[in-house]
Scaffold this motif. Structure first.
Motif, PDB file in Angstrom:
ATOM      1  N   CYS A 186       0.860  -1.195   0.000  1.00  0.00           N
ATOM      2  CA  CYS A 186       0.000   0.000   0.000  1.00  0.00           C
ATOM      3  C   CYS A 186       0.893   1.241   0.000  1.00  0.00           C
ATOM      4  CB  CYS A 186      -0.871   0.044   1.256  1.00  0.00           C
ATOM      5  SG  CYS A 186      -2.169  -1.197   1.331  1.00  0.00           S
ATOM      6  N   ASP A 187       0.276   2.388  -0.252  1.00  0.00           N
ATOM      7  CA  ASP A 187       0.984   3.654  -0.136  1.00  0.00           C
ATOM      8  C   ASP A 187       1.296   3.919   1.340  1.00  0.00           C
ATOM      9  OD1 ASP A 187       0.693   4.027  -2.872  1.00  0.00           O
ATOM     10  OD2 ASP A 187      -1.134   5.221  -2.653  1.00  0.00           O
ATOM     11  N   LEU A 188       2.261   4.762   1.591  1.00  0.00           N
ATOM     12  CA  LEU A 188       2.647   5.111   2.955  1.00  0.00           C
ATOM     13  C   LEU A 188       1.452   5.715   3.695  1.00  0.00           C
ATOM     14  CD1 LEU A 188       5.031   5.101   4.881  1.00  0.00           C
ATOM     15  CD2 LEU A 188       5.610   7.385   4.075  1.00  0.00           C
ATOM     16  N   GLY A 189       1.199   5.239   4.895  1.00  0.00           N
ATOM     17  CA  GLY A 189       0.102   5.756   5.704  1.00  0.00           C
ATOM     18  C   GLY A 189      -1.204   5.013   5.506  1.00  0.00           C
ATOM     19  N   ALA A 190      -1.255   4.044   4.595  1.00  0.00           N
ATOM     20  CA  ALA A 190      -2.485   3.280   4.349  1.00  0.00           C
ATOM     21  C   ALA A 190      -2.402   1.922   5.042  1.00  0.00           C
ATOM     22  CB  ALA A 190      -2.686   3.088   2.849  1.00  0.00           C
ATOM     23  N   GLN A 191      -3.561   1.331   5.268  1.00  0.00           N
ATOM     24  CA  GLN A 191      -3.660   0.017   5.903  1.00  0.00           C
ATOM     25  C   GLN A 191      -4.219  -0.996   4.908  1.00  0.00           C
ATOM     26  OE1 GLN A 191      -2.631  -0.640   9.092  1.00  0.00           O
ATOM     27  NE2 GLN A 191      -1.901   1.468   9.064  1.00  0.00           N
ATOM     28  N   VAL A 192      -3.809  -2.257   5.021  1.00  0.00           N
ATOM     29  CA  VAL A 192      -4.351  -3.339   4.203  1.00  0.00           C
ATOM     30  C   VAL A 192      -5.681  -3.758   4.810  1.00  0.00           C
ATOM     31  CG1 VAL A 192      -4.007  -5.702   3.379  1.00  0.00           C
ATOM     32  CG2 VAL A 192      -2.054  -4.152   3.577  1.00  0.00           C
ATOM     33  N   ILE A 193      -6.767  -3.729   4.003  1.00  0.00           N
ATOM     34  CA  ILE A 193      -8.068  -4.158   4.506  1.00  0.00           C
ATOM     35  C   ILE A 193      -8.542  -5.442   3.839  1.00  0.00           C
ATOM     36  CG2 ILE A 193      -8.772  -1.850   5.246  1.00  0.00           C
ATOM     37  CD1 ILE A 193     -10.468  -1.692   2.661  1.00  0.00           C
ATOM     38  N   PHE A 194      -7.861  -5.882   2.762  1.00  0.00           N
ATOM     39  CA  PHE A 194      -8.165  -7.151   2.105  1.00  0.00           C
ATOM     40  C   PHE A 194      -6.918  -7.616   1.392  1.00  0.00           C
ATOM     41  CE2 PHE A 194      -9.067  -9.363  -1.860  1.00  0.00           C
ATOM     42  CZ  PHE A 194      -9.764 -10.475  -1.386  1.00  0.00           C
ATOM     43  N   ALA A 195      -6.675  -8.926   1.407  1.00  0.00           N
ATOM     44  CA  ALA A 195      -5.564  -9.511   0.663  1.00  0.00           C
ATOM     45  C   ALA A 195      -6.043 -10.819   0.053  1.00  0.00           C
ATOM     46  CB  ALA A 195      -4.358  -9.751   1.565  1.00  0.00           C
ATOM     47  N   GLY A 196      -5.699 -11.060  -1.195  1.00  0.00           N
ATOM     48  CA  GLY A 196      -6.098 -12.290  -1.872  1.00  0.00           C
ATOM     49  C   GLY A 196      -5.370 -12.426  -3.192  1.00  0.00           C
ATOM     50  N   GLY A 197      -5.838 -13.364  -4.009  1.00  0.00           N
ATOM     51  CA  GLY A 197      -5.241 -13.588  -5.320  1.00  0.00           C
ATOM     52  C   GLY A 197      -6.314 -13.760  -6.369  1.00  0.00           C
ATOM     53  N   THR A 198      -5.947 -13.507  -7.614  1.00  0.00           N
ATOM     54  CA  THR A 198      -6.845 -13.695  -8.742  1.00  0.00           C
ATOM     55  C   THR A 198      -6.108 -14.507  -9.810  1.00  0.00           C
ATOM     56  OG1 THR A 198      -8.314 -12.595 -10.320  1.00  0.00           O
ATOM     57  CG2 THR A 198      -6.230 -11.494  -9.864  1.00  0.00           C
ATOM     58  N   PRO A 199      -6.778 -15.501 -10.431  1.00  0.00           N
ATOM     59  CA  PRO A 199      -6.087 -16.289 -11.454  1.00  0.00           C
ATOM     60  C   PRO A 199      -5.588 -15.400 -12.580  1.00  0.00           C
ATOM     61  CG  PRO A 199      -8.203 -17.274 -10.893  1.00  0.00           C
ATOM     62  CD  PRO A 199      -8.150 -15.932 -10.232  1.00  0.00           C
ATOM     63  N   SER A 200      -4.396 -15.701 -13.077  1.00  0.00           N
ATOM     64  CA  SER A 200      -3.877 -14.901 -14.187  1.00  0.00           C
ATOM     65  C   SER A 200      -3.131 -15.754 -15.166  1.00  0.00           C
ATOM     66  CB  SER A 200      -2.999 -13.758 -13.699  1.00  0.00           C
ATOM     67  OG  SER A 200      -1.912 -14.206 -12.930  1.00  0.00           O
TER      68      SER A 200
END
Length: 121
Positions: free
Chosen positions: A107-121
């Protein structure tokens, strides 16, 4: 001399016009309707997307950036995280990784992660 030059120019123009017309006539079959398979052949169904099983580990970078290391199994994938800074929510994409590999996203500086996952590519 002038009349001979005019005849030469006219002959060249006529040759080019006939040649261009021939190209148009030659190109006409390419615009014809495509052939369809025989009625007896069964249509193929689109393949379903591969299911991914993902885990993530939240990280804090040396500069204070928040991020996630995402590992997925099932197919190649791209890691994604949703970040929140104030009222703004946005998405970042990580690197593409093979099944079982890790995609790291920040994330950008000062931001928090609110979701993490993956998408097929």
């Amino acid at each position: 001399m002038i009349s001979r030059a005019r005849r030469t120019i006219a002959a060249i123009g006529a040759t080019l016009a006939l040649g261009a017309g021939g190209l148009l006539i030659t190109a006409a079959p390419a615009t014809a309707a495509p052939e369809f398979p025989a009625a007896s052949s069964a249509p193929t169904a689109p393949s379903a997307p591969t299911a991914l099983t993902c885990t993530h580990r939240l990280q804090t970078g040396s500069g204070g950036h928040k991020g996630a290391a995402i590992t997925c199994n099932g197919s190649t994938f791209t890691g994604i995280i949703d970040c929140k800074k104030g009222d703004l929510v946005y998405r970042h994409f990580g690197n593409r990784a093979a099944s079982g590999g890790t995609s790291t996203v920040w994330c950008d500086l000062g931001a928090q992660v609110i979701f993490a996952g993956g998408t097929p590519s």
